[in-house]
Design a protein around this motif. Structure first.
Motif, PDB file in Angstrom:
ATOM      1  N   GLU A 127       0.823  -1.206   0.000  1.00  0.00           N
ATOM      2  CA  GLU A 127       0.000   0.000   0.000  1.00  0.00           C
ATOM      3  C   GLU A 127       0.861   1.260   0.000  1.00  0.00           C
ATOM      4  N   THR A 128       2.144   1.089  -0.287  1.00  0.00           N
ATOM      5  CA  THR A 128       3.112   2.192  -0.278  1.00  0.00           C
ATOM      6  C   THR A 128       3.697   2.384  -1.672  1.00  0.00           C
TER       7      THR A 128
ATOM      8  N   LEU B 189      15.042  -0.832  -6.324  1.00  0.00           N
ATOM      9  CA  LEU B 189      14.524  -0.606  -4.981  1.00  0.00           C
ATOM     10  C   LEU B 189      13.074  -1.050  -4.863  1.00  0.00           C
ATOM     11  N   TRP B 190      12.292  -0.802  -5.890  1.00  0.00           N
ATOM     12  CA  TRP B 190      10.885  -1.204  -5.919  1.00  0.00           C
ATOM     13  C   TRP B 190      10.760  -2.711  -5.713  1.00  0.00           C
ATOM     14  N   GLU B 191      11.490  -3.461  -6.520  1.00  0.00           N
ATOM     15  CA  GLU B 191      11.404  -4.917  -6.410  1.00  0.00           C
ATOM     16  C   GLU B 191      12.081  -5.425  -5.141  1.00  0.00           C
ATOM     17  N   GLY B 192      13.172  -4.772  -4.730  1.00  0.00           N
ATOM     18  CA  GLY B 192      13.873  -5.222  -3.542  1.00  0.00           C
ATOM     19  C   GLY B 192      13.036  -5.127  -2.283  1.00  0.00           C
ATOM     20  N   PHE B 193      12.261  -4.051  -2.165  1.00  0.00           N
ATOM     21  CA  PHE B 193      11.392  -3.878  -1.002  1.00  0.00           C
ATOM     22  C   PHE B 193      10.039  -4.562  -1.186  1.00  0.00           C
ATOM     23  N   GLY B 194       9.546  -4.582  -2.407  1.00  0.00           N
ATOM     24  CA  GLY B 194       8.205  -5.078  -2.643  1.00  0.00           C
ATOM     25  C   GLY B 194       7.142  -4.003  -2.491  1.00  0.00           C
ATOM     26  N   PHE B 195       7.498  -2.749  -2.828  1.00  0.00           N
ATOM     27  CA  PHE B 195       6.503  -1.683  -2.774  1.00  0.00           C
ATOM     28  C   PHE B 195       5.378  -1.946  -3.766  1.00  0.00           C
TER      29      PHE B 195
END
Length: 401
Positions: free
Chosen positions: A166-167, A192-198
């Motif tokens: 949800e971020t 970063l998007w894929e690494g965190f899972g945003f």
């Protein structure tokens, strides 16, 4: 609370590994090469902002600790002192004849490809017996991504919990008239998007290209996420970082239903320092190769075909050393800044390629000198038109207060 993807600070194991890495690179390092005594020169852009200048000086101090057997100095292209020539003078005064010069730049655009090499070339050409070798930029590197992740995690840890799906993450880069540099910012965003899972991510730029920060954030508000993380992918503080945060506050005030979180910039994170150390060592190892496959000065990059083979030159001499209380450094009457010698700067070109390519000064269409200042030039700079100068979402820099 779910386990964080990134530590908010470097773990003790990582710090130990970093210390071991630095020790391994310095304890056995020769003080001289076949070219003479070795020294390290850290080349920054410079800023009118005293805090930014102080942070760059701190970075140089870290590198002095990393290379205790070599003299280390630093200097700026413009708007701060010491200028690059001052640092080179001090290295030569210590007997240095083989300079390992590293650009204090995240990505290679006009400053790293043209301006700094031009200053280094000019200096070396007037100091016989001095050899200057040039490192590549920090670039896309797993350590830089881990440092970025740690900064984002710091912001997440300090904020109320919201599920990552949800971020939305917004990564803000400097912006350049070089599409290769701009695409690298977009790659950082994706990693970063894929690494965190945003749940989603967007890329924005502080100037020159598009989209700029405010339209990118406004777009983000229409995507239905509870939280927006804004991360300036910048090495140091300064006017632009503060404007990014100010723009975030302005958009947040118009959308109180969405939580906006401002992540800290990279600064002197240990993994950033480790990457700088590696860039210096790559020179001696012969691995300091910039990305020429997508360089608009060598290849026919879509939309930038006319810039192949433009002269390599810098136009910062008129603003060297001013902006933070320094005295302008003048070259004197009759100075010809369009010198003809070439500079390999780690590009590993085919034989005969002199890399006398063009000066991409990262300007907008009205040549407003889109750096961390409002300086406007009144003289001829021979900039090639930026093909997207009239884009409705840019590329002029963020509005000044």
């Amino acid at each position: 609370m779910p386990k964080p993807r990134f530590s908010s600070s470097v773990s003790s194991a990582s710090l130990f590994a970093g210390a071991a890495f630095r020790a391994a690179t310095t304890e056995s390092a020769p003080t001289e090469s076949a070219l003479g005594k070795i020294g390290v020169m850290v080349c920054g852009h410079g800023s009118r902002d005293e805090a930014a200048v102080a942070e760059f000086a701190t970075l140089s101090a870290h590198l002095k600790q990393a290379f205790p057997h070599w003299p280390v100095d630093y200097g700026y292209l413009e708007f701060a002192t010491p200028v690059i020539r001052d640092g080179l003078d001090r290295l030569m005064a210590q007997g240095v004849r083989h300079v390992l010069a590293v650009p204090g730049m995240l990505f290679a655009a006009g400053h790293a490809k043209n301006d700094i090499p031009s200053v280094l070339n000019t200096y070396a050409a007037t100091h016989p017996g001095l050899t200057v070798e040039y490192a590549r930029e920090l670039g896309i590197d797993t350590r830089m991504l881990r440092a970025a992740g740690a900064r984002i995690q710091e912001a997440l840890d300090a904020a109320p919990e919201v599920p990552l799906h949800e971020t939305l993450l917004v990564v803000v880069g400097r912006g350049a008239s070089d599409p290769d540099a701009n695409s690298n910012v977009a790659k950082v965003t994706r990693m970063l998007w894929e690494g965190f899972g945003f749940g989603w991510a967007e890329t924005a730029y502080s100037g020159v290209t598009f989209p700029l920060v405010e339209p990118a954030l406004e777009k983000a508000t229409r995507l239905g996420f509870r939280r927006v993380i804004v991360f300036p992918y910048f090495l140091f503080t300064g006017i632009l970082v503060r404007r990014i945060y100010d723009m975030t506050d302005a958009v947040a005030a118009r959308h109180p239903e969405i939580e906006f979180v401002k992540a800290p910039y990279l600064n002197d994170h240990p993994l950033v320092i480790e990457t700088f150390v590696d860039r210096v060592n790559e020179i001696l190892e012969g691995q300091n190769l910039m990305n020429c496959a997508m360089c608009k000065y060598r290849e026919q990059v879509l939309g930038f075909e006319a810039e192949i083979g433009m002269p390599q030159e810098s136009h910062h001499h008129h603003v060297e050393g001013i902006g933070t209380g320094g005295t302008p450094v003048f070259h004197g009457a009759g100075h010809d800044h369009s010198h003809g010698h070439s500079h390999d700067h780690g590009h590993d070109h085919a034989p005969g390629h002199s890399h006398d390519h063009g000066h991409s000064h990262d300007h907008g269409p009205d040549h407003a000198h889109e750096h961390e200042h409002g300086h406007e030039h009144g003289h001829e700079h021979h900039h090639h038109p930026y093909p997207h100068a009239d884009h409705p979402l840019g590329p002029r820099s963020m509005k000044r207060d």
